[in-house]
Design a protein around this motif. Structure first.
Motif, short mmCIF file in Angstrom:
data_model
loop_
_atom_site.label_atom_id
_atom_site.label_comp_id
_atom_site.label_asym_id
_atom_site.label_seq_id
_atom_site.Cartn_x
_atom_site.Cartn_y
_atom_site.Cartn_z
N THR A 256 16.63 2.38 -16.54
CA THR A 256 16.15 3.18 -15.41
C THR A 256 15.80 2.28 -14.23
O THR A 256 16.05 2.63 -13.07
N ALA A 257 15.22 1.11 -14.53
CA ALA A 257 14.84 0.19 -13.47
C ALA A 257 16.05 -0.25 -12.65
O ALA A 257 16.04 -0.21 -11.42
N VAL A 258 17.11 -0.69 -13.32
CA VAL A 258 18.27 -1.21 -12.58
C VAL A 258 19.01 -0.08 -11.87
O VAL A 258 19.51 -0.26 -10.74
N ALA A 259 19.04 1.12 -12.46
CA ALA A 259 19.68 2.25 -11.79
C ALA A 259 18.96 2.58 -10.49
O ALA A 259 19.59 2.81 -9.45
N SER A 260 17.65 2.56 -10.53
CA SER A 260 16.86 2.89 -9.34
C SER A 260 16.91 1.77 -8.31
O SER A 260 16.82 2.03 -7.10
N ALA A 261 17.07 0.52 -8.76
CA ALA A 261 17.21 -0.60 -7.82
C ALA A 261 18.51 -0.48 -7.03
O ALA A 261 18.56 -0.83 -5.84
N ILE A 262 19.53 0.01 -7.67
CA ILE A 262 20.82 0.16 -6.99
C ILE A 262 20.80 1.32 -6.00
O ILE A 262 21.28 1.19 -4.86
N THR A 263 20.20 2.44 -6.38
CA THR A 263 20.25 3.65 -5.55
C THR A 263 19.11 3.74 -4.54
O THR A 263 19.21 4.45 -3.54
N GLY A 264 17.99 3.04 -4.82
CA GLY A 264 16.84 3.12 -3.92
C GLY A 264 15.94 4.31 -4.16
O GLY A 264 14.95 4.49 -3.46
N VAL A 265 16.28 5.12 -5.16
CA VAL A 265 15.46 6.27 -5.51
C VAL A 265 15.35 6.35 -7.04
O VAL A 265 16.12 5.73 -7.77
N GLN B 106 0.84 -1.20 0.00
CA GLN B 106 0.00 0.00 0.00
C GLN B 106 0.88 1.25 0.00
O GLN B 106 1.84 1.36 0.77
N ASP B 107 0.55 2.17 -0.89
CA ASP B 107 1.25 3.47 -0.95
C ASP B 107 2.74 3.31 -1.21
O ASP B 107 3.56 4.14 -0.77
N ARG B 108 3.12 2.26 -1.94
CA ARG B 108 4.52 2.02 -2.28
C ARG B 108 4.74 2.24 -3.77
O ARG B 108 3.86 1.92 -4.59
N VAL B 109 5.90 2.74 -4.13
CA VAL B 109 6.22 3.06 -5.51
C VAL B 109 6.87 1.84 -6.18
O VAL B 109 7.84 1.29 -5.68
N SER B 110 6.30 1.46 -7.31
CA SER B 110 6.81 0.32 -8.08
C SER B 110 7.24 0.80 -9.46
O SER B 110 6.47 1.45 -10.17
N LEU B 111 8.48 0.50 -9.84
CA LEU B 111 9.00 0.79 -11.17
C LEU B 111 9.04 -0.52 -11.95
O LEU B 111 9.61 -1.52 -11.47
N ARG B 112 8.46 -0.52 -13.16
CA ARG B 112 8.33 -1.76 -13.92
C ARG B 112 8.70 -1.53 -15.38
O ARG B 112 8.29 -0.53 -15.97
N SER B 113 9.42 -2.47 -15.96
CA SER B 113 9.77 -2.37 -17.38
C SER B 113 8.68 -2.99 -18.23
O SER B 113 8.96 -3.64 -19.24
N PHE B 114 7.42 -2.80 -17.83
CA PHE B 114 6.28 -3.44 -18.46
C PHE B 114 5.63 -2.48 -19.47
O PHE B 114 6.22 -1.47 -19.84
N ASN B 115 4.42 -2.81 -19.91
CA ASN B 115 3.75 -2.01 -20.93
C ASN B 115 2.49 -1.31 -20.45
O ASN B 115 1.99 -0.43 -21.15
N ARG B 116 1.96 -1.69 -19.31
CA ARG B 116 0.71 -1.10 -18.83
C ARG B 116 0.79 -0.79 -17.35
O ARG B 116 1.31 -1.58 -16.57
N ASN B 117 0.25 0.36 -16.98
CA ASN B 117 0.18 0.74 -15.57
C ASN B 117 -1.21 1.25 -15.22
O ASN B 117 -1.36 2.20 -14.44
N PHE B 118 -2.24 0.61 -15.81
CA PHE B 118 -3.61 0.97 -15.46
C PHE B 118 -3.80 0.79 -13.96
O PHE B 118 -3.30 -0.16 -13.36
#
Length: 697
Positions: free
Chosen positions: A439-448, A409-421
């Motif tokens: 962008t996904a792997v860069a953010s996974a390393i830095t946490g932001v 809940q209320d968590r940010v998810s970054l996805r290399s997918f095609n839909r974010n409905f």
């Protein structure tokens, strides 16, 4: 006369009609694919047609969607699909072999061929030079039986690519830029054709990322030329003999495109069109603030492209990654049919090598196919993922369709997918951003949220250079071939009790006496109509799955859509759905028409309806009605009693408009019937299955 690549393929496959934009044409289909979320229904419908064997050149049944087996339903479907496919003459890709579009690209795709698939992301194979189109399962069943696919001859949108991608900028950013220009609306009846010198810097997986997410534009499909890079890919897959060169003729002209946009609400889109398109003309605003925007082609300079993302709610909510820099990230997922290739995963593994996923982040990785899984395992990349703390998921759609890895809940998810409905992840009111693997792997390393270009300066991580393999790991042992025709009679089809023959349709009522069962807003997707996730295991049992119609929109402590519709149907009334613009975008899921039909829905009234969903409505004898005056949408309300006298006659006789009476509020309004002669015959017959004369109610 110089021809586009699209018209070359269409001309080669044309069996009915003429190649004039906007006219209905019939096209011969060479290859078909199904996947388990839609394939069970497609094969049940194929059986209902009583055609003994597949008649197209090649058909493949894939299992890649419903892999989690909580209860017997999914395994029952897997057993049915393997047995019915092999009996009827189709190949079967077993669970674990990978995502249909990735595997088809690797093992079956062929330049210049036509492909029809019961999945909206079938255009993925446009990256190899196919005319690959998503459709409902009934249309695919007809094509498997040797029938043509009927479509509107498209307008061709030219997208010229110049320059070359810079380090850490991805092909995903190309389609993000295109979505910022064309948006998800107003592109029905179009095909995107990429061309230009910039195409030469994109390998087949990169091209397929662009054609895959072309589905989000609402276009019929997208294509790249077949060139030396295509040949290299196919030779590495040991299929070089299936390659052929294919491109637009020099001097080929693309169609001039016009879009109606609101001068204020769509100001950013209009500015993007001015920036990236040639021959732009913008009219003066009309009394409602709308302008007509015309352009000749789109030009994207890859040198100037930067990392982009789609913000929560829609794939066309495009901003730069840098705009969100520093925002905390809680989950990162790399995979789906958009970005799960060998090249994508090797890049991510290379960036992670020697690093650990940030302690605030859960990272998951889904290889697109068993081939990719095997190759990252043997290369050592799989060990790099594990050492970094990433969770390695199976080769399947998984979290992209809400099958696991729902964010908190209320968590940010970054996805290399095609839909974010909204809610597609399985979490209500989720916060899902679509990004590139970089962008996904860069953010996974830095946490932001991190522009991947910053990794080099901040952490000294250079953009990994992924070499092109001379040979992919080819192993087709998980693809089951069909039994020979002379042994098919002895093959047994496994039918469990959870597999129920879909109901047939009924002809359009002579006079519609209906009620608006629900009023929905703009850009309602097939995920809103028929949710996936945990509900998807019921897709082989329409009466059961129908209980979930409009589940995400049901109000707490109020009767559900299923309850309201069932009550009206049982009382002899007709259900009507009222919708805004771009109704039915997203998946090809024909259950979004089939289940409402079962519940007694006879018409959908909307400002606009997307291509695949409109075709599915017609296939199951639900009349698509378009508001003549969009302002009438605001006058209508849920619960209103509607009357359409002589509706069946209007459909049969070619009427272009019908008068609708709102008996509850005492006014009349007009709706357009934008139907081909074939559409009218289909509706009058009670749906496509009954139109064939071989199905039964």
């Amino acid at each position: 006369m110089a021809e586009t690549m699209v018209h070359k393929i269409l001309r080669e496959h044309l069996v009915e009609g003429e190649l004039a934009a906007g006219r209905e044409i019939g096209v011969r289909i060479d290859q078909c694919l199904t996947q388990d979320a839609t394939g069970t229904t497609a094969f049940l419908l194929f059986e209902a047609m009583q055609i003994p064997r597949v008649r197209c050149e090649l058909a493949v049944s894939y299992v890649d969607h419903n892999m989690a087996q909580f209860g017997p339903e999914n395994h029952n479907d897997h057993l049915y699909l393997q047995s019915v496919a092999t009996k009827l003459g189709a190949y079967h890709s077993r669970p674990g072999n990978g995502i249909c579009h990735q595997v088809h690209l690797e093992r079956f795709g062929q330049p210049g061929k036509t492909l029809l698939g019961s999945d909206s992301h079938t255009p993925t194979n446009g990256g190899i030079g196919m005319l690959a189109i998503g459709a409902g399962g009934l249309d695919v069943a007809v094509a498997m039986g040797g029938g043509p696919f009927y479509m509107t001859c498209p307008r061709v949108i030219g997208v010229e690519l110049t320059g070359s991608l810079q380090p850490w900028v991805a092909s995903k950013d190309i389609i993000f830029r295109l979505l910022s220009i064309l948006t998800t609306k107003g592109n029905v009846g179009c095909v995107v054709e990429y061309h230009g010198k910039g195409v030469g810097c994109l390998n087949v997986p990169a091209r397929s990322t662009c054609t895959n997410m072309g589905a989000e534009l609402g276009v019929t499909t997208s294509v790249f030329p077949s060139d030396d890079l295509t040949r290299q890919f196919m030779q590495a897959q040991e299929r070089g003999d299936s390659w052929e060169a294919l491109a637009a003729d020099p001097g080929a002209r693309y169609d001039r495109i016009t879009k109606m946009l609101h001068a204020e609400r769509d100001a950013v889109v209009i500015e993007n069109i001015r920036t990236y398109c040639a021959g732009v003309e913008v009219s003066k605003p009309d009394k409602n603030g709308f302008v007509k925007v015309g352009f000749d082609k789109i030009v994207i300079d890859l040198n100037e492209l930067e990392p982009l993302c789609a913000t929560p709610g829609s794939p066309d909510n495009i901003t730069t990654v840098g705009r969100h820099a520093g925002k905390r990230v809680d989950q990162v997922l790399v995979g789906s049919c958009t970005n799960s290739s060998y090249q994508d995963l090797m890049l991510c593994a290379g960036a992670l090598k020697g690093h650990t996923v940030h302690p605030n982040v859960e990272m998951g990785v889904s290889p697109g196919s068993r081939q990719v899984f095997t190759m990252i395992g043997r290369s050592g990349a799989l060990a790099d993922f594990i050492a970094a703390g990433a969770r390695v998921l199976e080769s399947a759609c998984g979290p992209c369709i809400g099958q696991g890895q729902s964010p908190g809940q209320d968590r940010v998810s970054l996805r290399s997918f095609n839909r974010n409905f909204s809610g597609r992840s399985g979490t209500k009111n989720d916060t899902v951003y679509l990004v590139s693997p970089e962008t996904a792997v860069a953010s996974a390393i830095t946490g932001v949220f991190t522009d991947p270009r910053d990794l080099t300066e901040r952490l000294g991580i250079a953009c990994p250079q992924v070499g092109w393999p001379e040979r992919f790991e080819v192993d087709d042992s998980m693809i089951v071939p069909p039994v020979p025709a002379d042994r098919a009679d002895r093959a047994e089809v496994v039918r469990a009790p959870t597999i129920v023959t879909p109901p047939g349709g009924q002809p359009v009522p002579e006079d519609l006496a209906g009620k608006i069962l629900i009023k929905v807003g703009e850009k309602i997707t097939t995920d809103h109509i028929m949710p996936a996730g945990a509900f998807l295991k019921f897709r082989s049992n329409v009466p059961e799955y129908a209980k979930a119609v409009f589940h995400p929109l049901n109000e707490p402590d109020q009767p559900t859509f299923h309850e309201r519709a069932s009550s009206l149907r049982d009382a002899g009334g007709h259900g009507v759905i009222l919708a805004g613009d771009s109704y039915g975008q997203g998946s090809s899921r024909e259950h979004a028409a089939l289940c409402p039909m079962y519940l007694g829905v006879k018409a959908v009234i909307a400002k606009a309806i997307e291509r695949i969903h409109k075709a599915n409505l017609i296939n199951f004898a639900i009349v698509p009605l378009l508001l003549e005056d969009a302002a009438d949408y605001d006058r209508l309300e849920e619960g209103d009693e509607l009357r359409i006298p002589a509706l069946a006659a209007a459909v049969r006789d070619g009427a272009e408009t019908v008068k609708v009476t709102d008996a509850s509020r005492g006014f009349d309004f007009a709706c357009r019937l934008e139907l081909s002669e074939r559409d009218r015959r289909t509706l009058a017959a009670g749906g496509k299955l009954l139109l064939t004369g071989q199905g039964s109610r």
